[in-house]
Design a protein around this motif. Structure first.
Motif, PDB file in Angstrom:
ATOM      1  N   LEU A 251     151.907  72.610  77.664  1.00 19.85           N
ATOM      2  CA  LEU A 251     152.337  74.178  78.137  1.00 19.85           C
ATOM      3  C   LEU A 251     151.377  74.990  77.069  1.00 19.85           C
ATOM      4  O   LEU A 251     151.127  75.947  77.417  1.00 19.85           O
ATOM      5  CB  LEU A 251     153.805  74.099  77.548  1.00 19.85           C
ATOM      6  CG  LEU A 251     154.768  73.990  78.480  1.00 19.85           C
ATOM      7  CD1 LEU A 251     155.977  73.985  78.091  1.00 19.85           C
ATOM      8  CD2 LEU A 251     154.375  75.430  79.676  1.00 19.85           C
ATOM      9  N   LEU A 255     148.552  77.907  77.541  1.00 14.97           N
ATOM     10  CA  LEU A 255     148.471  79.220  77.257  1.00 14.97           C
ATOM     11  C   LEU A 255     147.341  80.054  76.660  1.00 14.97           C
ATOM     12  O   LEU A 255     147.216  81.119  76.660  1.00 14.97           O
ATOM     13  CB  LEU A 255     149.578  79.255  75.982  1.00 14.97           C
ATOM     14  CG  LEU A 255     151.163  79.631  76.095  1.00 14.97           C
ATOM     15  CD1 LEU A 255     151.807  79.294  74.927  1.00 14.97           C
ATOM     16  CD2 LEU A 255     151.290  80.690  76.956  1.00 14.97           C
ATOM     17  N   PHE A 261     144.927  76.878  83.727  1.00 18.10           N
ATOM     18  CA  PHE A 261     145.574  75.989  84.636  1.00 18.10           C
ATOM     19  C   PHE A 261     144.770  74.496  84.688  1.00 18.10           C
ATOM     20  O   PHE A 261     144.952  73.689  84.982  1.00 18.10           O
ATOM     21  CB  PHE A 261     145.490  76.592  86.018  1.00 18.10           C
ATOM     22  CG  PHE A 261     146.513  77.454  86.244  1.00 18.10           C
ATOM     23  CD1 PHE A 261     146.435  78.778  86.769  1.00 18.10           C
ATOM     24  CD2 PHE A 261     147.684  77.828  85.308  1.00 18.10           C
ATOM     25  CE1 PHE A 261     147.314  79.687  87.217  1.00 18.10           C
ATOM     26  CE2 PHE A 261     148.533  78.874  85.604  1.00 18.10           C
ATOM     27  CZ  PHE A 261     148.358  79.597  86.394  1.00 18.10           C
ATOM     28  N   VAL A 264     146.257  71.382  83.651  1.00 22.97           N
ATOM     29  CA  VAL A 264     147.146  70.533  84.516  1.00 22.97           C
ATOM     30  C   VAL A 264     145.988  69.883  85.787  1.00 22.97           C
ATOM     31  O   VAL A 264     146.478  69.162  86.586  1.00 22.97           O
ATOM     32  CB  VAL A 264     148.271  71.238  85.031  1.00 22.97           C
ATOM     33  CG1 VAL A 264     149.298  71.037  83.972  1.00 22.97           C
ATOM     34  CG2 VAL A 264     147.943  72.192  85.757  1.00 22.97           C
TER      35      VAL A 264
ATOM     36  N   PHE B  57     151.318  80.424  90.059  1.00 19.73           N
ATOM     37  CA  PHE B  57     151.399  79.059  89.594  1.00 19.73           C
ATOM     38  C   PHE B  57     151.840  78.756  88.162  1.00 19.73           C
ATOM     39  O   PHE B  57     152.697  77.914  87.794  1.00 19.73           O
ATOM     40  CB  PHE B  57     150.139  78.374  89.635  1.00 19.73           C
ATOM     41  CG  PHE B  57     149.686  77.020  89.489  1.00 19.73           C
ATOM     42  CD1 PHE B  57     148.847  76.244  88.416  1.00 19.73           C
ATOM     43  CD2 PHE B  57     150.371  76.330  90.424  1.00 19.73           C
ATOM     44  CE1 PHE B  57     148.880  74.995  88.376  1.00 19.73           C
ATOM     45  CE2 PHE B  57     150.316  74.900  90.244  1.00 19.73           C
ATOM     46  CZ  PHE B  57     149.655  74.397  89.252  1.00 19.73           C
ATOM     47  N   ASN B  58     151.800  79.855  87.267  1.00 18.30           N
ATOM     48  CA  ASN B  58     152.293  79.834  85.773  1.00 18.30           C
ATOM     49  C   ASN B  58     153.611  79.702  85.883  1.00 18.30           C
ATOM     50  O   ASN B  58     154.413  79.306  85.049  1.00 18.30           O
ATOM     51  CB  ASN B  58     151.591  80.833  85.098  1.00 18.30           C
ATOM     52  CG  ASN B  58     152.011  82.285  85.740  1.00 18.30           C
ATOM     53  OD1 ASN B  58     151.888  82.388  86.702  1.00 18.30           O
ATOM     54  ND2 ASN B  58     152.484  83.201  84.751  1.00 18.30           N
ATOM     55  N   LEU B  61     154.700  76.217  86.989  1.00 18.05           N
ATOM     56  CA  LEU B  61     154.470  75.298  85.716  1.00 18.05           C
ATOM     57  C   LEU B  61     155.446  75.521  84.786  1.00 18.05           C
ATOM     58  O   LEU B  61     155.954  74.395  84.308  1.00 18.05           O
ATOM     59  CB  LEU B  61     152.944  75.500  85.212  1.00 18.05           C
ATOM     60  CG  LEU B  61     151.979  74.505  85.690  1.00 18.05           C
ATOM     61  CD1 LEU B  61     150.799  74.890  84.909  1.00 18.05           C
ATOM     62  CD2 LEU B  61     152.205  73.065  85.588  1.00 18.05           C
ATOM     63  N   SER B  62     155.717  76.661  84.323  1.00 11.59           N
ATOM     64  CA  SER B  62     156.624  76.794  83.230  1.00 11.59           C
ATOM     65  C   SER B  62     158.183  76.372  83.523  1.00 11.59           C
ATOM     66  O   SER B  62     158.858  75.766  82.711  1.00 11.59           O
ATOM     67  CB  SER B  62     156.561  78.099  82.834  1.00 11.59           C
ATOM     68  OG  SER B  62     157.122  79.068  83.475  1.00 11.59           O
ATOM     69  N   ILE B 111     157.776  78.433  76.799  1.00 14.58           N
ATOM     70  CA  ILE B 111     158.167  78.817  78.306  1.00 14.58           C
ATOM     71  C   ILE B 111     158.234  80.275  78.721  1.00 14.58           C
ATOM     72  O   ILE B 111     157.736  80.810  79.491  1.00 14.58           O
ATOM     73  CB  ILE B 111     159.282  78.029  78.748  1.00 14.58           C
ATOM     74  CG1 ILE B 111     159.183  76.533  78.502  1.00 14.58           C
ATOM     75  CG2 ILE B 111     159.926  78.581  80.079  1.00 14.58           C
ATOM     76  CD1 ILE B 111     158.451  76.031  79.543  1.00 14.58           C
ATOM     77  N   PHE B 114     155.082  81.981  78.915  1.00 13.49           N
ATOM     78  CA  PHE B 114     154.119  81.507  80.006  1.00 13.49           C
ATOM     79  C   PHE B 114     154.708  82.061  81.391  1.00 13.49           C
ATOM     80  O   PHE B 114     154.132  81.772  82.515  1.00 13.49           O
ATOM     81  CB  PHE B 114     153.812  79.835  79.960  1.00 13.49           C
ATOM     82  CG  PHE B 114     152.725  79.380  80.549  1.00 13.49           C
ATOM     83  CD1 PHE B 114     153.083  78.244  81.527  1.00 13.49           C
ATOM     84  CD2 PHE B 114     151.745  79.982  80.440  1.00 13.49           C
ATOM     85  CE1 PHE B 114     151.943  77.827  81.985  1.00 13.49           C
ATOM     86  CE2 PHE B 114     150.675  79.517  81.350  1.00 13.49           C
ATOM     87  CZ  PHE B 114     150.891  78.332  81.888  1.00 13.49           C
TER      88      PHE B 114
END
Lengths: 759, 116
Positions: A251, A255, A261, A264, B57-58, B61-62, B111, B114
C-alpha cells in the motif's frame, strides 16, 4: 553478600559498557562525517557530477514553491518539446529530506542556503547509516560486532564514493533507509512485536520514496522467509514480521507516484505475493497440526493435497499465461538487465552505454571494500555458529549482493553494508577468542587458578584459526564458568548472545604468545584498512567532476570550463533558447545555465535521444534540419583534445551512432569505422570526417598548434581546414573543453534556379 | 471401497477439527470471526470488481488491501494473545492490543489517502 556484590559489579560494568558504546558511536558518527569532507577541503562546496544537479534543481523548486507545486510540477525546460512530469517520475525521498532539513534549519534562524544543505546531506546520512549498521549487527550478533561493523561502514570506500560532501544523489539517503529497514525487520523477527512491524513498514516506505533499488528489499525479505520455512524455522514471529510488511508495504509503495500501480502489477513484486500466500498456507498447516492428533493430521494432509493440487494447477496456468503474454515477462528493462547481464547490450543500448552499469573488474573489489573482501567468508562461517534467523538473513544478504555487484559496478554500493556487517562479526569473534585466551592465561586477572589449569590443558592443541569455539558436552564444573565468563565479557563490552551462555561449553584456549601476536596483527590489519580508506576518500573519490585539476611542473592547474560555458549560456542567450547536446550534460545545463534542453540524463525517451544522436552523426545540412525541427538554437559539444580530457564527445561518439542507428536505420555503425577501427585521423572514413560531431569538435582546432594534434586520441586529425556552412561558433572555453555553436538562420534568397516549393 | 474409506476419514477429520476448535477460548473465537468477516468482505469486493470493471484501480486496491490488512493484523493479534503460544507468554495482552490498534491506525491512514 557475595551474590549482591557480583550483581552490583555486573550492573556497574553494564553501565560502563553502555557509556563506552555511546561514546564510540558518537566518534564513529564524527568519523563518517569528516572523512567525506575531503572534496570540500580540496575543491569547494559544490554539487558534483550530473545527477546531483537535477536533484539540486528539484530541491530548489521545492524550497521556493512548496510541496503542492512540487508534487504537481510539469517541467517544460527539459526534453523539449515533450517536457517531463517531475512529480510522477522522480523518487521524492532525497529532495523531501533535504527540503525538510533546510526548512527546519531556517525556521530555527540558521540561514543555510539550499546548496549547502544539499552538499552536506550525504555525510550526515552516512553517520546515521553507520549507527543503523550498529543496531542491525547488534541484533544479529551483539554489541561488539555492532560497533566494529559501524566503524567499518563509516569508512568503506565503496560507500564513500557515492556519498561524499557534494554527491547529492539518491543513494545518500537510500543506503541508510536500506540498513534501517533491515534492522527493523530483524528486530521484529527477534521480538515478534507488531509495533516494530509497523515501524518496519514505515521505514520500507521511506526506502521506496528514495531509490529504485527498493525492489532488492521486497525480494530479499520474501527469499529469507522462504528460506526459513524450508529449513524448518517457521515460527509465529516470522508471520508477524512478514505478513503486515507485505500488505502495508505494498500500500505504501503504491502511494509513491513513481511506483504507483507497478507495486502490484510488475514482476518485481510478485515474489512477495507468492511468499505471502505460501506463509499463510504454512501457518494454517501448523495451526491445524497443533489442533489435531497425528493420525487425523495425516488424513487432512492427503485430503488437502489431492484437492488443492487441482486448484493450484489451474491458478498457476492462468498466472503463467498472464505473465508470458508480456514480452519482458512483466519485468522492467533495468531489472531484467540485472538478472540477465547480456540483455541490455542486446536490446537496450542506452542502459548498456552507462559506465556505471558495466560489470566491475576484480581490482575494483579490493579498491572498494579492501580488507573486508577476505573477512567476509570468516564472517559467514561465524554466522553459522550458531545459526539464528537473523544470521541466516545476513548470510542471504551478502550472497545476493555479491551476485548483483558482479553484474553492475554501481551495485557494489549495496554490497558494502553487507560486507561491513560480516567483517564486523568476524573481527569481533576473533577478538573475543584472543582476548579470552589472554584472560584465562594471565593468573593475576582470573580468580580461580583451578579453572585456568583446566582450560590451559585443553588449549595446547589449538590452531590459530579465528573460529576456535567448539560446543562440548555439559560438565558439572562448567556451571561456574558461564557466570565468570559473563563478567569478563562485560568488562570487554563484547557480549555473546544469551543462546550461547545457555549452551555450557568448554572453550578451547590459544597459547598466550600467539594470542597477543594475533591481536596485534588484527590491529595492524585495521590500520591498513583505515589508511586505504582515507587515501581512497582523499584521492580517488572526492573529485567533483565539474571542476578538473591537474598537477604540472608549475603547480596546480584548475579546469573550470564547464561552469564557464554554462555561465556564458545563462548570460548571453535568451531565456527561452533551446540548447542541444548529448544527454550527459542535460541536467547540468538546466540547473546551472537555466536553459531548455532537448535530452537529459533521465534517458526515458530512447527515440528522442536517437534523434539527437542521428543529428550528431549526420552531415551538416541534415543535422541542421533535424535541429531546426526541434527549435534548437545552440549546440554544445565537449571536446578534450587540447588538454587530454578523455570523457569527451568524440570518445562517446560511437554510442551516439549505435543509439541513433537503433531507431534510424540509415545510420550504420560500420560507415564510421575503417576496418573495424574507430579513427579520426587521415585514415578515417568520409562519413566520419563529414559528420557534425567531427566538424563541431575540430573546427579551427588547427589554429592551436598548427598540426591539430589530438591529445586524447594521440594522433593528428584527418580534416584540418574546413568551414562550417550551417553553424557558427559563438563560444569556446579557455581550454577548448566546451564549444558552443549557433544554428545559422536559413538564407532569405536561394541562389540559382528557383526551386519548386516543397509541400 | 476406497471412496467410502476416504469419506469416512473426511467425516472423522471434520469431527475432530470441530471438537478441537470448540475448545478454543471465546476471545480467540471472536478474533476468528473478525478475520472471517474481513476476508469475506475482500472476496465480495473482488467479485464486484469482476462485474463492474476495475476503474478506478486505486480505490479497488485500497478496499481489498484494507480488508486483507485488517485480517492479517487480527491474525497477528490472535497469535500474540493466544495463551498456548510459549513465545509470547511475557507479552501482556493489553500491549498486544495496543500494537494492533496502532498498526490499524497506520493502515487506515494510508488507505484513506489512497482511496482517492
Amino acid at each position: 553478600m557475595a551474590a549482591s556484590e557480583t550483581a552490583k559489579d555486573s550492573a556497574l560494568r553494564h553501565a560502563f559498557g553502555n557509556v563506552l558504546s555511546f561514546f564510540i558511536l558518537v566518534l564513529i558518527g564524527v568519523l563518517a562525517f569528516s572523512i567525506r569532507l575531503f572534496s570540500v577541503i580540496k575543491y569547494e562546496s559544490v554539487i558534483h557530477e550530473f545527477d546531483p544537479y537535477f536533484n539540486y534543481r528539484v530541491t530548489q523548486f521545492l524550497t521556493k514553491n512548496g510541496i503542492y507545486d512540487f508534487w504537481n510540477w510539469f517541467d517544460d525546460r527539459t526534453w523539449y518539446p515533450l517536457g517531463r512530469v517531475i512529480g510522477g517520475t522522480v523518487y521524492p525521498g532525497l529532495t523531501l529530506t533535504a527540503g525538510t532539513l533546510w526548512w527546519i534549519l531556517n525556521s530555527l534562524n540558521i540561514p543555510l542556503s539550499v546548496e549547502t544543505v544539499c552538499v552536506f546531506t550525504a555525510p550526515i546520512f552516512s553517520s546515521i547509516a553507520a549507527w543503523a549498521t550498529y543496531l542491525l549487527t547488534k541484533e544479529v550478533k551483539g554489541t561488539g560486532a555492532g560497533l566494529t561493523a559501524a566503524a567499518l561502514l563509516a569508512m568503506v570506500p565503496s560507500y564513500i564514493s557515492r556519498s561524499v560532501a557534494g554527491s547529492y544523489d539518491n543513494e545518500a539517503v537510500a543506503i541508510f533507509a536500506l540498513i534501517f529497514t533491515f534492522y527493523l525487520y530483524i528486530k521484529t523477527l527477534n521480538t515478534g512485536s507488531l509495533f516494530y512491524a509497523t515501524l518496519n513498514s514505515i521505514a520500507y516506505f521511506y526506502m521506496v520514496c528514495s531509490w529504485g533499488g527498493y525492489t532488492f528489499i521486497i525480494n530479499l525479505i520474501p527469499m529469507h522467509v522462504l528460506l526459513c520455512i524450508v529449513t524448518g524455522r517457521y515460527s509465529s514471529r516470522l508471520y508477524i514480521a512478514y505478513a503486515p510488511l507485505v500488505v502495508l508495504g505494498t500500500l505504501l509503495a503504491s502511494l509513491v507516484p513513481v511506483v504507483g500501480f507497478n507495486a502490484v502489477l510488475t514482476s518485481e513484486h510478485f515474489a512477495s505475493f507468492l511468499v505471502f500466500i505460501i506463509i499463510h498456507v504454512v501457518a494454517l498447516a501448523y495451526h491445524i497440526k497443533g489442533m489435531l492428533s497425528p493420525s487425523m493430521f495425516k488424513v487432512a494432509v492427503t485430503l488437502v493435497v489431492s484437492v488443492g493440487l487441482v486448484i493450484c494447477c489451474a491458478v498457476v496456468a492462468v498466472l503463467v499465461a498472464l505473465v508470458a503474454s508480456s514480452p519482458t515477462k512483466g519485468w522492467s528493462g533495468r531489472s531484467l538487465s540485472l538478472l540477465d547481464p547480456t540483455y541490455a547490450s542486446k536490446y537496450i543500448p542506452i542502459i548498456a552505454s552507462v559506465s556505471e552499469h558495466q560489470p566491475p573488474t576484480w581490482p575494483s573489489y579490493f579498491m572498494d571494500i579492501n580488507v573486508l573482501a577476505f573477512l567476509v567468508p570468516a564472517g559467514i562461517i561465524a554466522c553459522f555458529l550458531p545459526l539464528s534467523d537473523a544470521s541466516s538473513f545476513v548470510v542471504l544478504y551478502i550472497v545476493t549482493s555479491v551476485y548483483f555487484s558482479g553484474v553492475m559496478v554501481r551495485l557494489m554500493l549495496v554490497l558494502a553494508p553487507a560486507a561491513c556487517i560480516m567483517s564486523g562479526i568476524a573481527l569481533s569473534e576473533a577478538f573475543a577468542v584472543f582476548t579470552r585466551s589472554i584472560k584465562f592465561q594471565l593468573p593475576s586477572l582470573s580468580g580461580d587458578s583451578q579453572v585456568d589449569a583446566g582450560n590451559s590443558d585443553s588449549g595446547s592443541a589449538a590452531t590459530t584459526q579465528t573460529e576456535a569455539v567448539k560446543a562440548d558436552k555439559i560438565e558439572e564444573s562448567a556451571k561456574e564458568r558461564p557466570s565468570r565468563k559473563n563478567k569478563k565479557k562485560e568488562k570487554e563490552t563484547v557480549e555473546k548472545p544469551s543462546v550461547k551462555s545457555r549452551i555450557e561449553k568448554r572453550l578451547l584456549v590459544l597459547p598466550l604468545e600467539s594470542s597477543v601476536i594475533a591481536l596485534l596483527l588484527l590491529v595492524l590489519l585495521g590500520a591498513f584498512y583505515v589508511v586505504h580508506c582515507v587515501w581512497a576518500a582523499a584521492e580517488a573519490y572526492s573529485a567533483p567532476s565539474i571542476v578538473l585539476t591537474s598537477h604540472s611542473h608549475d603547480g596546480l592547474h584548475v579546469f573550470d570550463d564547464f561552469r564557464e560555458a554554462y555561465a556564458w549560456l545563462s548570460h548571453n542567450t535568451e531565456v527561452d533558447d533551446k540548447v542541444a547536446s548529448w544527454w550527459d550534460y542535460g541536467y547540468q545545463t538546466t540547473a546551472m545555465a537555466n536553459r531548455t534542453v532537448i535530452v537529459d540524463n533521465n534517458t526515458w525517451n530512447n527515440t528522442h535521444i536517437a534523434t539527437v544522436g542521428t543529428a550528431m552523426s549526420s552531415p551538416e545540412k541534415a543535422a541542421w534540419e533535424i535541429f531546426d525541427s526541434l527549435d534548437v538554437k545552440y549546440v554544445l559539444v565537449v571536446f578534450g583534445g587540447l588538454v587530454g580530457y578523455p570523457s569527451d564527445d568524440i570518445n562517446k561518439f560511437l554510442w551516439m551512432v549505435r543509439i541513433g542507428g537503433g531507431v534510424f536505420p540509415h545510420i550504420k555503425e560500420p560507415d564510421y569505422l575503417r576496418d573495424g577501427q574507430y579513427r579520426i585521423d587521415s585514415q578515417a572514413t568520409p562519413t566520419m570526417l563529414n559528420c557534425l560531431m567531427y566538424k563541431l569538435s575540430y573546427y579551427r582546432f588547427v589554429e592551436t598548434d598548427g598540426k591539430a594534434f589530438d591529445r586524447v586520441r594521440q594522433t593528428e586529425i584527418g580534416k584540418k581546414h574546413f568551414k562550417l556552412t550551417h553553424f557558427e561558433e559563438v563560444f569556446t572555453t579557455h581550454h577548448w573543453m566546451v564549444r558552443i555553436y549557433k544554428l545559422k538562420p536559413p538564407k532569405n534568397r536561394i541562389r540559382g534556379k528557383t526551386k519548386k516549393s516543397k509541400s | 471401497m476406497g471412496k467410502s474409506s476416504t469419506a469416512k476419514d473426511a467425516q472423522a477429520l471434520f469431527h475432530s477439527l470441530r471438537s478441537a476448535y470448540a475448545a478454543t477460548p471465546t476471545t480467540l473465537k471472536i478474533i476468528d470471526l473478525y478475520v472471517l468477516f474481513a476476508v469475506s468482505t475482500a472476496l465480495i469486493q473482488v467479485g464486484y470488481m469482476a462485474i463492474v470493471g476495475s476503474f478506478p484501480f486505486n480505490s479497488f486496491l485500497s478496499g481489498v488491501l484494507s480488508c486483507v490488512g485488517t485480517a492479517v493484523l487480527a491474525v497477528c493479534l490472535r497469535i500474540q494473545v493466544n495463551k498456548e503460544n510459549k513465545e509470547f507468554k511475557d507479552l501482556p495482552p493489553e500491549r498486544a492490543f495496543a500494537d494492533f490498534v496502532l498498526c490499524n491506525l497506520v493502515l487506515h491512514l494510508v488507505i484513506m489517502n489512497f482511496l482517492g
